[in-house]
Scaffold this active site. Structure first.
Site, PDB file in Angstrom:
ATOM      1  N   ARG A  45      42.208  33.817  36.214  1.00 14.55           N
ATOM      2  CA  ARG A  45      41.951  33.276  34.911  1.00 14.55           C
ATOM      3  C   ARG A  45      41.514  34.346  33.929  1.00 14.55           C
ATOM      4  NH1 ARG A  45      38.039  28.648  37.113  1.00 14.55           N
ATOM      5  NH2 ARG A  45      38.501  29.540  39.159  1.00 14.55           N
ATOM      6  N   ASP A 105      40.458  47.016  39.792  1.00 12.53           N
ATOM      7  CA  ASP A 105      39.245  47.428  40.497  1.00 12.53           C
ATOM      8  C   ASP A 105      39.687  48.179  41.759  1.00 12.53           C
ATOM      9  OD1 ASP A 105      36.408  47.337  40.921  1.00 12.53           O
ATOM     10  OD2 ASP A 105      36.674  45.649  42.265  1.00 12.53           O
ATOM     11  N   LYS A 133      38.568  50.449  36.596  1.00 12.05           N
ATOM     12  CA  LYS A 133      37.452  51.140  37.263  1.00 12.05           C
ATOM     13  C   LYS A 133      38.056  52.072  38.301  1.00 12.05           C
ATOM     14  CE  LYS A 133      34.433  47.056  37.397  1.00 12.05           C
ATOM     15  NZ  LYS A 133      33.709  46.177  38.348  1.00 12.05           N
ATOM     16  N   PHE A 154      29.429  45.997  37.051  1.00 10.59           N
ATOM     17  CA  PHE A 154      29.955  44.639  36.993  1.00 10.59           C
ATOM     18  C   PHE A 154      29.947  44.161  35.543  1.00 10.59           C
ATOM     19  CE2 PHE A 154      30.322  40.124  37.532  1.00 10.59           C
ATOM     20  CZ  PHE A 154      31.242  40.040  38.551  1.00 10.59           C
ATOM     21  N   VAL A 155      31.113  43.778  35.055  1.00  9.65           N
ATOM     22  CA  VAL A 155      31.233  43.392  33.648  1.00  9.65           C
ATOM     23  C   VAL A 155      31.616  41.919  33.497  1.00  9.65           C
ATOM     24  CG1 VAL A 155      31.789  45.706  32.805  1.00  9.65           C
ATOM     25  CG2 VAL A 155      33.646  44.201  33.558  1.00  9.65           C
ATOM     26  N   ARG A 167      32.813  33.816  30.375  1.00 12.06           N
ATOM     27  CA  ARG A 167      34.182  34.161  29.968  1.00 12.06           C
ATOM     28  C   ARG A 167      34.340  34.084  28.449  1.00 12.06           C
ATOM     29  NH1 ARG A 167      37.655  34.163  34.509  1.00 12.06           N
ATOM     30  NH2 ARG A 167      37.085  32.741  36.169  1.00 12.06           N
TER      31      ARG A 167
HETATM   32  P1  IMP Z   1      41.261  44.246  42.543  1.00  7.55           P
HETATM   33  O1  IMP Z   1      41.811  45.305  41.639  1.00  7.55           O
HETATM   34  O2  IMP Z   1      42.258  43.613  43.448  1.00  7.55           O
HETATM   35  O3  IMP Z   1      40.047  44.731  43.294  1.00  7.55           O
HETATM   36  O4  IMP Z   1      40.748  43.002  41.750  1.00  7.55           O
HETATM   37  C1  IMP Z   1      40.654  42.893  40.421  1.00  7.55           C
HETATM   38  C2  IMP Z   1      39.988  41.552  40.178  1.00  7.55           C
HETATM   39  O5  IMP Z   1      38.626  41.561  40.622  1.00  7.55           O
HETATM   40  C3  IMP Z   1      39.942  41.295  38.701  1.00  7.55           C
HETATM   41  O6  IMP Z   1      41.039  40.557  38.276  1.00  7.55           O
HETATM   42  C4  IMP Z   1      38.665  40.497  38.574  1.00  7.55           C
HETATM   43  O7  IMP Z   1      38.950  39.129  38.775  1.00  7.55           O
HETATM   44  C5  IMP Z   1      37.788  40.949  39.690  1.00  7.55           C
HETATM   45  N1  IMP Z   1      36.787  41.922  39.191  1.00  7.55           N
HETATM   46  C6  IMP Z   1      36.767  43.244  39.405  1.00  7.55           C
HETATM   47  N2  IMP Z   1      35.731  43.833  38.798  1.00  7.55           N
HETATM   48  C7  IMP Z   1      35.082  42.835  38.154  1.00  7.55           C
HETATM   49  C8  IMP Z   1      33.898  42.816  37.309  1.00  7.55           C
HETATM   50  O8  IMP Z   1      33.250  43.835  37.018  1.00  7.55           O
HETATM   51  N3  IMP Z   1      33.557  41.612  36.812  1.00  7.55           N
HETATM   52  C9  IMP Z   1      34.227  40.460  37.108  1.00  7.55           C
HETATM   53  N4  IMP Z   1      35.319  40.440  37.873  1.00  7.55           N
HETATM   54  C10 IMP Z   1      35.741  41.616  38.407  1.00  7.55           C
END
Ligand code: IMP
Ligand code: MG
Length: 179
Positions: A45, A105, A133, A154-155, A167
């Protein structure tokens, strides 16, 4: 976890986000200029605010579709699986596709989603993430466009949640616990 008291410190203002989206849309426009078959795909979302601002700044004929992915640990910390909870409504074969994500992330989500969408033979597949990140990366993935690189914090805000809250903040902020 959401019961712990916290405050949110602003990291990126609404004005900075808007200015960056203008720059990004100039580049995206240059990439896709002349296309009449662009589908902008938002990852639910977290990307809903970003995609709304992005498509309104993009002076191209676009269709909008959504996909929801969920990543979870399978019990082993180093192993991540991504599940598709809601697939696209439309076919993307021979279409130009721009995937829109809130944050990269570890990289697992966008890596998995872009590989899945590539297997459907789009004409072109590009990706954009509002935030990145890089210090958290576990798989080698880089979006074609990134709004802002941020440190490992964490954002929330601008579509991004903490336990489904925040959100609706118009800016990006960091969560700071005060207990
Ligand atoms: P990844 O790159 O598969 O680890 O996941 C990315 C997802 O993790 C993003 O779409 C977010 O939903 C969640 N996410 C990563 N960092 C944050 C944060 O700092 N705040 C809130 N959700 C995060
Ligand atoms: Mg997400």
């Amino acid at each position: 976890m959401s019961e712990r008291p916290y405050v949110i410190d602003q990291m990126i203002s609404a004005k900075s986000i808007a200015a960056r989206i203008e720059e990004l849309c100039t580049e995206i426009h240059n990439e896709f200029e002349g296309t009449d078959k662009l589908v902008v795909v938002g990852l639910l979302r977290g990307s809903f605010v970003f995609i709304a601002d992005l498509v309104r700044e993009l002076d191209l004929p676009v269709e909008v579709d959504f996909l929801e992915a969920s990543s979870y640990g399978d019990g082993m910390e180093s192993s991540r699986e991504v599940r598709i909870l809601k697939d696209l409504r439309g076919a993307i074969e021979a279409r130009d596709v721009l995937v829109v994500e809130d944050i990269v992330d570890t990289g697992h989500t966008l890596n998995h989603v872009t590989n899945l969408l590539k297997s459907r033979n789009p004409a072109r597949l590009k990706s954009i993430a509002l935030l990145d990140k890089p210090s958290r990366r576990e798989v080698d993935f880089k979006a074609d466009w990134t709004g802002f690189e941020i440190p490992d914090e964490f954002v929330v805000g601008y579509g991004i949640d903490f336990a489904q809250r925040n959100r609706n903040l118009p800016y990006i902020g960091t969560v700071r616990f005060i207990d």
